[in-house]
Design a protein around this motif. Sequence first.
Motif, PDB file in Angstrom:
ATOM      1  N   ALA A   1      14.184   6.350 -16.885  1.00  0.00           N
ATOM      2  CA  ALA A   1      12.842   5.789 -16.695  1.00  0.00           C
ATOM      3  C   ALA A   1      11.874   6.475 -17.642  1.00  0.00           C
ATOM      4  CB  ALA A   1      12.387   5.962 -15.252  1.00  0.00           C
ATOM      5  N   GLU A   2      11.246   5.685 -18.492  1.00  0.00           N
ATOM      6  CA  GLU A   2      10.259   6.196 -19.442  1.00  0.00           C
ATOM      7  C   GLU A   2       8.867   6.005 -18.845  1.00  0.00           C
ATOM      8  OE1 GLU A   2      11.095   7.700 -22.172  1.00  0.00           O
ATOM      9  OE2 GLU A   2      13.134   7.009 -22.557  1.00  0.00           O
ATOM     10  N   GLY A   3       7.927   6.782 -19.343  1.00  0.00           N
ATOM     11  CA  GLY A   3       6.565   6.680 -18.835  1.00  0.00           C
ATOM     12  C   GLY A   3       6.335   7.707 -17.745  1.00  0.00           C
ATOM     13  N   ILE A   4       5.599   7.315 -16.736  1.00  0.00           N
ATOM     14  CA  ILE A   4       5.249   8.231 -15.647  1.00  0.00           C
ATOM     15  C   ILE A   4       6.506   8.731 -14.938  1.00  0.00           C
ATOM     16  CG2 ILE A   4       4.955   6.449 -13.890  1.00  0.00           C
ATOM     17  CD1 ILE A   4       2.519   9.312 -14.252  1.00  0.00           C
ATOM     18  N   ASP A   5       6.496   9.989 -14.523  1.00  0.00           N
ATOM     19  CA  ASP A   5       7.624  10.577 -13.808  1.00  0.00           C
ATOM     20  C   ASP A   5       7.739   9.935 -12.422  1.00  0.00           C
ATOM     21  OD1 ASP A   5       9.708  12.222 -12.999  1.00  0.00           O
ATOM     22  OD2 ASP A   5       8.431  13.972 -12.658  1.00  0.00           O
ATOM     23  N   VAL A   6       8.936   9.541 -12.033  1.00  0.00           N
ATOM     24  CA  VAL A   6       9.154   8.877 -10.738  1.00  0.00           C
ATOM     25  C   VAL A   6       9.590   9.854  -9.645  1.00  0.00           C
ATOM     26  CG1 VAL A   6       9.688   6.653 -11.799  1.00  0.00           C
ATOM     27  CG2 VAL A   6      11.551   8.254 -11.276  1.00  0.00           C
TER      28      VAL A   6
ATOM     29  N   ALA B   1       6.310   2.895 -14.880  1.00  0.00           N
ATOM     30  CA  ALA B   1       7.511   3.452 -15.507  1.00  0.00           C
ATOM     31  C   ALA B   1       8.325   2.272 -16.031  1.00  0.00           C
ATOM     32  CB  ALA B   1       8.330   4.255 -14.499  1.00  0.00           C
ATOM     33  N   PHE B   2       9.015   2.501 -17.136  1.00  0.00           N
ATOM     34  CA  PHE B   2       9.840   1.474 -17.748  1.00  0.00           C
ATOM     35  C   PHE B   2      11.292   1.885 -17.550  1.00  0.00           C
ATOM     36  CE2 PHE B   2       5.905   1.997 -20.222  1.00  0.00           C
ATOM     37  CZ  PHE B   2       5.278   0.818 -19.851  1.00  0.00           C
ATOM     38  N   VAL B   3      12.044   1.080 -16.813  1.00  0.00           N
ATOM     39  CA  VAL B   3      13.381   1.464 -16.377  1.00  0.00           C
ATOM     40  C   VAL B   3      14.439   0.773 -17.221  1.00  0.00           C
ATOM     41  CG1 VAL B   3      14.966   1.564 -14.412  1.00  0.00           C
ATOM     42  CG2 VAL B   3      12.491   1.756 -14.036  1.00  0.00           C
TER      43      VAL B   3
ATOM     44  N   SER C   1       0.852  -1.180   0.000  1.00  0.00           N
ATOM     45  CA  SER C   1       0.000   0.000   0.000  1.00  0.00           C
ATOM     46  C   SER C   1       0.893   1.237   0.000  1.00  0.00           C
ATOM     47  CB  SER C   1      -0.946  -0.027   1.192  1.00  0.00           C
ATOM     48  OG  SER C   1      -0.325   0.469   2.336  1.00  0.00           O
ATOM     49  N   GLY C   2       0.415   2.276  -0.618  1.00  0.00           N
ATOM     50  CA  GLY C   2       1.190   3.498  -0.739  1.00  0.00           C
ATOM     51  C   GLY C   2       2.035   3.563  -1.989  1.00  0.00           C
ATOM     52  N   THR C   3       2.079   2.481  -2.759  1.00  0.00           N
ATOM     53  CA  THR C   3       2.837   2.483  -4.012  1.00  0.00           C
ATOM     54  C   THR C   3       2.177   3.441  -4.996  1.00  0.00           C
ATOM     55  OG1 THR C   3       3.585   0.204  -3.716  1.00  0.00           O
ATOM     56  CG2 THR C   3       3.609   1.057  -5.963  1.00  0.00           C
ATOM     57  N   GLU C   4       2.963   4.373  -5.514  1.00  0.00           N
ATOM     58  CA  GLU C   4       2.455   5.351  -6.475  1.00  0.00           C
ATOM     59  C   GLU C   4       2.873   5.058  -7.906  1.00  0.00           C
ATOM     60  OE1 GLU C   4       2.358   9.575  -4.482  1.00  0.00           O
ATOM     61  OE2 GLU C   4       4.243   8.543  -3.952  1.00  0.00           O
ATOM     62  N   VAL C   5       3.981   4.322  -8.055  1.00  0.00           N
ATOM     63  CA  VAL C   5       4.481   3.963  -9.386  1.00  0.00           C
ATOM     64  C   VAL C   5       5.016   2.540  -9.340  1.00  0.00           C
ATOM     65  CG1 VAL C   5       6.205   4.456 -11.179  1.00  0.00           C
ATOM     66  CG2 VAL C   5       5.122   6.350  -9.962  1.00  0.00           C
ATOM     67  N   ILE C   6       4.656   1.778 -10.355  1.00  0.00           N
ATOM     68  CA  ILE C   6       5.218   0.448 -10.568  1.00  0.00           C
ATOM     69  C   ILE C   6       6.329   0.628 -11.599  1.00  0.00           C
ATOM     70  CG2 ILE C   6       4.751  -1.819 -11.540  1.00  0.00           C
ATOM     71  CD1 ILE C   6       1.835  -1.439 -10.570  1.00  0.00           C
ATOM     72  N   ALA C   7       7.538   0.170 -11.275  1.00  0.00           N
ATOM     73  CA  ALA C   7       8.683   0.361 -12.165  1.00  0.00           C
ATOM     74  C   ALA C   7       9.165  -0.977 -12.697  1.00  0.00           C
ATOM     75  CB  ALA C   7       9.809   1.084 -11.430  1.00  0.00           C
ATOM     76  N   GLY C   8       8.899  -1.238 -13.964  1.00  0.00           N
ATOM     77  CA  GLY C   8       9.333  -2.474 -14.602  1.00  0.00           C
ATOM     78  C   GLY C   8      10.743  -2.337 -15.139  1.00  0.00           C
TER      79      GLY C   8
ATOM     80  N   VAL D   1       5.482  -7.699 -17.070  1.00  0.00           N
ATOM     81  CA  VAL D   1       4.828  -7.947 -15.785  1.00  0.00           C
ATOM     82  C   VAL D   1       4.317  -6.635 -15.201  1.00  0.00           C
ATOM     83  CG1 VAL D   1       5.119  -8.870 -13.450  1.00  0.00           C
ATOM     84  CG2 VAL D   1       6.235 -10.008 -15.376  1.00  0.00           C
ATOM     85  N   ALA D   2       5.147  -5.591 -15.260  1.00  0.00           N
ATOM     86  CA  ALA D   2       4.746  -4.281 -14.729  1.00  0.00           C
ATOM     87  C   ALA D   2       3.550  -3.723 -15.493  1.00  0.00           C
ATOM     88  CB  ALA D   2       5.923  -3.313 -14.778  1.00  0.00           C
ATOM     89  N   THR D   3       3.544  -3.888 -16.797  1.00  0.00           N
ATOM     90  CA  THR D   3       2.428  -3.399 -17.608  1.00  0.00           C
ATOM     91  C   THR D   3       1.134  -4.112 -17.221  1.00  0.00           C
ATOM     92  OG1 THR D   3       3.929  -2.877 -19.428  1.00  0.00           O
ATOM     93  CG2 THR D   3       1.592  -3.077 -19.970  1.00  0.00           C
ATOM     94  N   ALA D   4       1.206  -5.433 -17.102  1.00  0.00           N
ATOM     95  CA  ALA D   4       0.024  -6.206 -16.703  1.00  0.00           C
ATOM     96  C   ALA D   4      -0.433  -5.810 -15.297  1.00  0.00           C
ATOM     97  CB  ALA D   4       0.326  -7.707 -16.773  1.00  0.00           C
ATOM     98  N   LEU D   5       0.511  -5.585 -14.393  1.00  0.00           N
ATOM     99  CA  LEU D   5       0.170  -5.156 -13.032  1.00  0.00           C
ATOM    100  C   LEU D   5      -0.481  -3.778 -13.027  1.00  0.00           C
ATOM    101  CD1 LEU D   5       3.105  -6.198 -10.688  1.00  0.00           C
ATOM    102  CD2 LEU D   5       0.690  -6.720 -10.418  1.00  0.00           C
ATOM    103  N   SER D   6       0.000  -2.891 -13.864  1.00  0.00           N
ATOM    104  CA  SER D   6      -0.585  -1.561 -13.970  1.00  0.00           C
ATOM    105  C   SER D   6      -2.039  -1.660 -14.433  1.00  0.00           C
ATOM    106  CB  SER D   6       0.227  -0.703 -14.944  1.00  0.00           C
ATOM    107  OG  SER D   6      -0.334   0.580 -15.075  1.00  0.00           O
ATOM    108  N   LEU D   7      -2.296  -2.520 -15.400  1.00  0.00           N
ATOM    109  CA  LEU D   7      -3.666  -2.718 -15.876  1.00  0.00           C
ATOM    110  C   LEU D   7      -4.569  -3.271 -14.779  1.00  0.00           C
ATOM    111  CD1 LEU D   7      -2.888  -4.182 -19.411  1.00  0.00           C
ATOM    112  CD2 LEU D   7      -3.979  -1.975 -18.916  1.00  0.00           C
ATOM    113  N   LYS D   8      -4.043  -4.194 -13.962  1.00  0.00           N
ATOM    114  CA  LYS D   8      -4.836  -4.797 -12.874  1.00  0.00           C
ATOM    115  C   LYS D   8      -5.073  -3.830 -11.726  1.00  0.00           C
ATOM    116  CE  LYS D   8      -5.528  -9.114 -14.023  1.00  0.00           C
ATOM    117  NZ  LYS D   8      -6.853  -9.548 -14.371  1.00  0.00           N
ATOM    118  N   SER D   9      -4.035  -3.055 -11.389  1.00  0.00           N
ATOM    119  CA  SER D   9      -4.086  -2.246 -10.166  1.00  0.00           C
ATOM    120  C   SER D   9      -4.487  -0.792 -10.398  1.00  0.00           C
ATOM    121  CB  SER D   9      -2.706  -2.257  -9.502  1.00  0.00           C
ATOM    122  OG  SER D   9      -1.761  -1.582 -10.316  1.00  0.00           O
TER     123      SER D   9
END
Length: 178
Positions: free
Chosen positions: A100-105, A85-87, A57-64, A72-80
């Motif tokens: 890191a591409e995608g959302i700003d970390v 972000a793609f690192v 809990s409290g996770t704001e960004v998933i970094a694959g 895996v990170a993309t699928a998790l983002s869709l679920k959650s």
Amino acid sequence: MDREWLANKIYETAHLTGSFKLRSGNVSNDYFDKYLFESNPVLLNEIAEHLSKLIPSGTEVIAGLEMGGIPVATALSLKSGIPVAFVRKKAKEYGTCKLAEGIDVNGKTVCIIEDVVTTGGQILLSAADLRNAGANVVSVLCVIEREPQGRDNLESDGLSFFSLFKMEELLETQLKSN
């Protein structure tokens, strides 16, 4: 679908035997080819379903992490619904020159996603890079925890570490089903 079914499916789909050199330099007779389970939409969906329950809990960004952690990170983002972000292993030397591409970390609480963890070496490097980019990296989530050394290394760096399966659990589940 339950964990035992998922463990069996991952084993049946991705387990290989032979002689395999690991990132750590060690050689193993058992190997899980993560791309075989990551490229299977049914398995990847189930993996994401089970892993999503482990996101702290409290996770704001998933970094694959490049490359296996990205599906895996993309699928998790869709679920959650948590942005991803793609690192890269190394920042691009052209275009945006981003690590890191995608959302700003920057300023965000980040959970690193990896497919298989052996020693955690690349995760530690990427965690340091993300911290240098302003991220608050606090946790790591993976599909397969291959060796205890990875957990020890990550926890020594102050990271909370969660795995869906330990390698021996996948091997034991397969033995039970035969």
